[in-house]
Design a protein around this motif. Structure first.
Motif, PDB file in Angstrom:
ATOM      1  N   ARG A  85      55.313  25.795  49.544  1.00 54.65           N
ATOM      2  CA  ARG A  85      56.052  26.493  48.649  1.00 54.65           C
ATOM      3  C   ARG A  85      56.533  28.022  49.330  1.00 54.65           C
ATOM      4  N   PRO A  86      57.486  27.795  50.249  1.00 55.51           N
ATOM      5  CA  PRO A  86      57.814  28.966  50.981  1.00 55.51           C
ATOM      6  C   PRO A  86      58.320  30.096  50.145  1.00 55.51           C
ATOM      7  N   GLY A  87      57.989  31.369  50.352  1.00 56.91           N
ATOM      8  CA  GLY A  87      58.585  32.412  49.716  1.00 56.91           C
ATOM      9  C   GLY A  87      57.324  32.760  48.542  1.00 56.91           C
ATOM     10  N   SER A  88      56.380  32.093  48.622  1.00 52.12           N
ATOM     11  CA  SER A  88      55.357  32.409  47.377  1.00 52.12           C
ATOM     12  C   SER A  88      54.530  33.612  47.868  1.00 52.12           C
ATOM     13  N   TYR A  89      54.332  34.507  46.528  1.00 56.06           N
ATOM     14  CA  TYR A  89      53.806  35.775  46.703  1.00 56.06           C
ATOM     15  C   TYR A  89      52.148  35.416  46.571  1.00 56.06           C
ATOM     16  N   GLN A  90      51.426  35.914  47.865  1.00 58.87           N
ATOM     17  CA  GLN A  90      49.817  35.343  47.516  1.00 58.87           C
ATOM     18  C   GLN A  90      49.316  36.861  48.162  1.00 58.87           C
ATOM     19  N   GLN A  91      48.136  36.944  47.286  1.00 56.72           N
ATOM     20  CA  GLN A  91      47.193  37.739  47.607  1.00 56.72           C
ATOM     21  C   GLN A  91      45.655  37.329  47.563  1.00 56.72           C
ATOM     22  N   ALA A  92      45.003  37.476  48.597  1.00 54.68           N
ATOM     23  CA  ALA A  92      43.600  36.831  48.537  1.00 54.68           C
ATOM     24  C   ALA A  92      42.479  38.287  48.559  1.00 54.68           C
ATOM     25  N   VAL A  93      41.322  37.676  48.057  1.00 56.70           N
ATOM     26  CA  VAL A  93      40.378  38.838  47.770  1.00 56.70           C
ATOM     27  C   VAL A  93      39.124  38.356  48.517  1.00 56.70           C
ATOM     28  N   GLU A  94      38.372  39.196  49.173  1.00 65.80           N
ATOM     29  CA  GLU A  94      37.531  38.894  50.064  1.00 65.80           C
ATOM     30  C   GLU A  94      36.457  39.887  50.359  1.00 65.80           C
ATOM     31  N   THR A  95      35.103  39.865  49.973  1.00 64.82           N
ATOM     32  CA  THR A  95      34.187  40.987  50.343  1.00 64.82           C
ATOM     33  C   THR A  95      33.781  40.923  51.598  1.00 64.82           C
ATOM     34  N   ASN A  96      33.734  39.849  52.224  1.00 59.99           N
ATOM     35  CA  ASN A  96      33.085  39.737  53.619  1.00 59.99           C
ATOM     36  C   ASN A  96      34.459  40.259  54.656  1.00 59.99           C
ATOM     37  N   GLN A  97      34.158  41.407  54.976  1.00 60.86           N
ATOM     38  CA  GLN A  97      35.192  41.969  56.134  1.00 60.86           C
ATOM     39  C   GLN A  97      35.112  41.376  57.520  1.00 60.86           C
ATOM     40  N   GLU A  98      33.971  41.074  57.798  1.00 64.49           N
ATOM     41  CA  GLU A  98      33.490  40.495  59.212  1.00 64.49           C
ATOM     42  C   GLU A  98      34.194  39.014  59.184  1.00 64.49           C
ATOM     43  N   LEU A  99      34.237  38.361  57.998  1.00 63.97           N
ATOM     44  CA  LEU A  99      34.859  36.954  57.951  1.00 63.97           C
ATOM     45  C   LEU A  99      36.473  37.061  57.964  1.00 63.97           C
ATOM     46  N   VAL A 100      37.186  38.077  57.582  1.00 61.99           N
ATOM     47  CA  VAL A 100      38.418  38.397  57.539  1.00 61.99           C
ATOM     48  C   VAL A 100      38.888  38.717  58.868  1.00 61.99           C
ATOM     49  N   ALA A 101      37.998  39.530  59.439  1.00 65.13           N
ATOM     50  CA  ALA A 101      38.388  39.956  61.156  1.00 65.13           C
ATOM     51  C   ALA A 101      38.267  38.835  61.978  1.00 65.13           C
ATOM     52  N   LEU A 102      37.281  37.995  61.888  1.00 64.75           N
ATOM     53  CA  LEU A 102      37.100  36.852  62.483  1.00 64.75           C
ATOM     54  C   LEU A 102      38.101  35.807  62.433  1.00 64.75           C
ATOM     55  N   VAL A 103      38.785  35.629  61.151  1.00 59.47           N
ATOM     56  CA  VAL A 103      39.928  34.751  60.815  1.00 59.47           C
ATOM     57  C   VAL A 103      41.058  35.368  61.413  1.00 59.47           C
ATOM     58  N   ARG A 104      41.317  36.646  61.258  1.00 59.61           N
ATOM     59  CA  ARG A 104      42.596  37.227  61.856  1.00 59.61           C
ATOM     60  C   ARG A 104      42.585  37.122  63.465  1.00 59.61           C
ATOM     61  N   ALA A 105      41.377  37.247  64.190  1.00 59.22           N
ATOM     62  CA  ALA A 105      41.481  37.144  65.479  1.00 59.22           C
ATOM     63  C   ALA A 105      41.473  35.886  66.027  1.00 59.22           C
ATOM     64  N   GLU A 106      40.821  35.035  65.545  1.00 50.70           N
ATOM     65  CA  GLU A 106      40.737  33.454  66.055  1.00 50.70           C
ATOM     66  C   GLU A 106      41.633  32.361  65.288  1.00 50.70           C
ATOM     67  N   ALA A 107      41.911  32.709  64.028  1.00 52.19           N
ATOM     68  CA  ALA A 107      42.838  31.719  63.473  1.00 52.19           C
ATOM     69  C   ALA A 107      44.152  32.411  62.603  1.00 52.19           C
ATOM     70  N   PRO A 108      44.640  33.238  63.388  1.00 52.78           N
ATOM     71  CA  PRO A 108      45.724  34.261  62.802  1.00 52.78           C
ATOM     72  C   PRO A 108      46.801  33.300  62.065  1.00 52.78           C
ATOM     73  N   LEU A 109      47.290  34.131  60.849  1.00 56.34           N
ATOM     74  CA  LEU A 109      48.228  33.343  60.229  1.00 56.34           C
ATOM     75  C   LEU A 109      49.438  33.292  60.835  1.00 56.34           C
ATOM     76  N   PRO A 110      50.357  32.257  60.587  1.00 56.73           N
ATOM     77  CA  PRO A 110      51.597  32.058  61.108  1.00 56.73           C
ATOM     78  C   PRO A 110      52.528  33.400  60.681  1.00 56.73           C
ATOM     79  N   ARG A 111      53.293  33.880  61.460  1.00 54.88           N
ATOM     80  CA  ARG A 111      54.434  34.929  61.143  1.00 54.88           C
ATOM     81  C   ARG A 111      54.955  34.790  59.759  1.00 54.88           C
ATOM     82  N   SER A 112      55.103  33.525  59.538  1.00 50.97           N
ATOM     83  CA  SER A 112      55.972  33.042  58.201  1.00 50.97           C
ATOM     84  C   SER A 112      55.257  33.306  56.788  1.00 50.97           C
ATOM     85  N   VAL A 113      53.587  33.286  57.110  1.00 47.25           N
ATOM     86  CA  VAL A 113      52.906  33.279  55.954  1.00 47.25           C
ATOM     87  C   VAL A 113      52.553  34.720  55.780  1.00 47.25           C
TER      88      VAL A 113
END
Length: 275
Positions: A85-113
């Protein structure tokens, strides 16, 4: 060479030996999410596939949605929504900042996401959200492989319904086994808040013979039950859809979970590597 078991971090990303771009997010030795960097629409976990059945059926194909993800994980569901569903507005909530940093570093989102990530508690995020601001809320919140009690109560769910637009849908990943002392009150709470609820799960899990996931969905409009049944029946691991009288009989008079009575889900068996 992998480090000894005792030296491995509690949170890490493992690359699949056969598909290097298939990444497994591992927390406390349990696979929490799988992300395919080559295909953002790929969902490995069966419970995520069931959430996707609802996403596919709740609106006409490719129409963008406003989605709130409670629990970011590897952002697998956000990637799926963006791909289908391209163009969707999405917000994600996460308490674990270590998890978010790990995902951003090793499994980054495509630029279109495009996904906005907030570091806060899921319940606090919902309570602070404006009325009628989302069409879909996906709750996949875990603390130490257990679903926290405060995201299953009627009080929390009433806030979630307030945040949904008219005709919006709510989906949650729950888990239980045995006597279902966690699951049934959680489902009863959903039924107390929304007029339409349904669950998708394997029969052995529903009967308490095996610990596993149960995806529950709810809305103030009729759910796409026929479409959900077709997809569940045709899945690699077929599962049941319970709704209406059948679901009420399954709950069996369990009282709805409230802030005063809700409990966290039981821990998964130590032998379980993923669920």
């Amino acid at each position: 060479m992998n480090p000894p078991e005792s030296e491995r971090p509690a949170l890490r990303i493992d690359r699949d030996p056969d598909r290097p771009n298939l990444l497994h997010l591992v927390a406390d030795e349990v696979v929490q999410a799988t992300v395919d960097l080559d295909d953002p629409s790929y969902l490995d976990a069966e419970y995520m596939q069931r959430v996707a059945y609802l996403i596919d059926a709740m609106a006409e194909p490719k129409r963008p949605l406003r989605v709130l993800h409670l629990g970011a994980g590897g952002l697998a569901m956000a990637r799926y929504v963006a791909a289908t569903r391209p163009g969707s507005y999405q917000q994600a909530v996460e308490t674990n900042q270590e998890l978010v940093a790990l995902v951003r570093a090793e499994a980054p989102l495509p630029r279109s996401v495009k996904v906005k990530i907030r570091h806060t508690d899921a319940r606090e995020a919902v309570e602070a959200a404006p009325d009628a601001s989302y069409e879909l809320i996906v709750t996949d919140v875990y603390a130490g492989a257990r679903v926290p009690a405060h995201v299953t109560s009627t009080e929390f769910l009433q806030e979630a319904r307030r945040v949904l637009r008219a005709g919006g849908h709510y989906a949650v990943n729950l888990c239980d086994g045995g006597q279902m002392k966690f699951l049934k009150p959680a489902l009863a709470a959903m039924g107390a808040v929304w007029p339409h609820t349904a669950v998708m799960a394997e029969p052995a899990v529903l009967r308490g013979r095996r610990f596993g996931n149960v995806v529950a969905v709810a809305a103030d409009v009729e759910l796409p039950v026929a479409a959900l049944r077709r997809r569940c029946a045709g899945a690699a691991f077929p599962c049941r859809v319970l709704e209406g009288t059948e679901l009420q009989e399954y709950i069996g008079g369990a009282p709805p979970a409230t802030d005063a009575t809700a409990i966290q889900s039981p821990p998964p068996p130590r032998s379980l590597r993923s669920f």
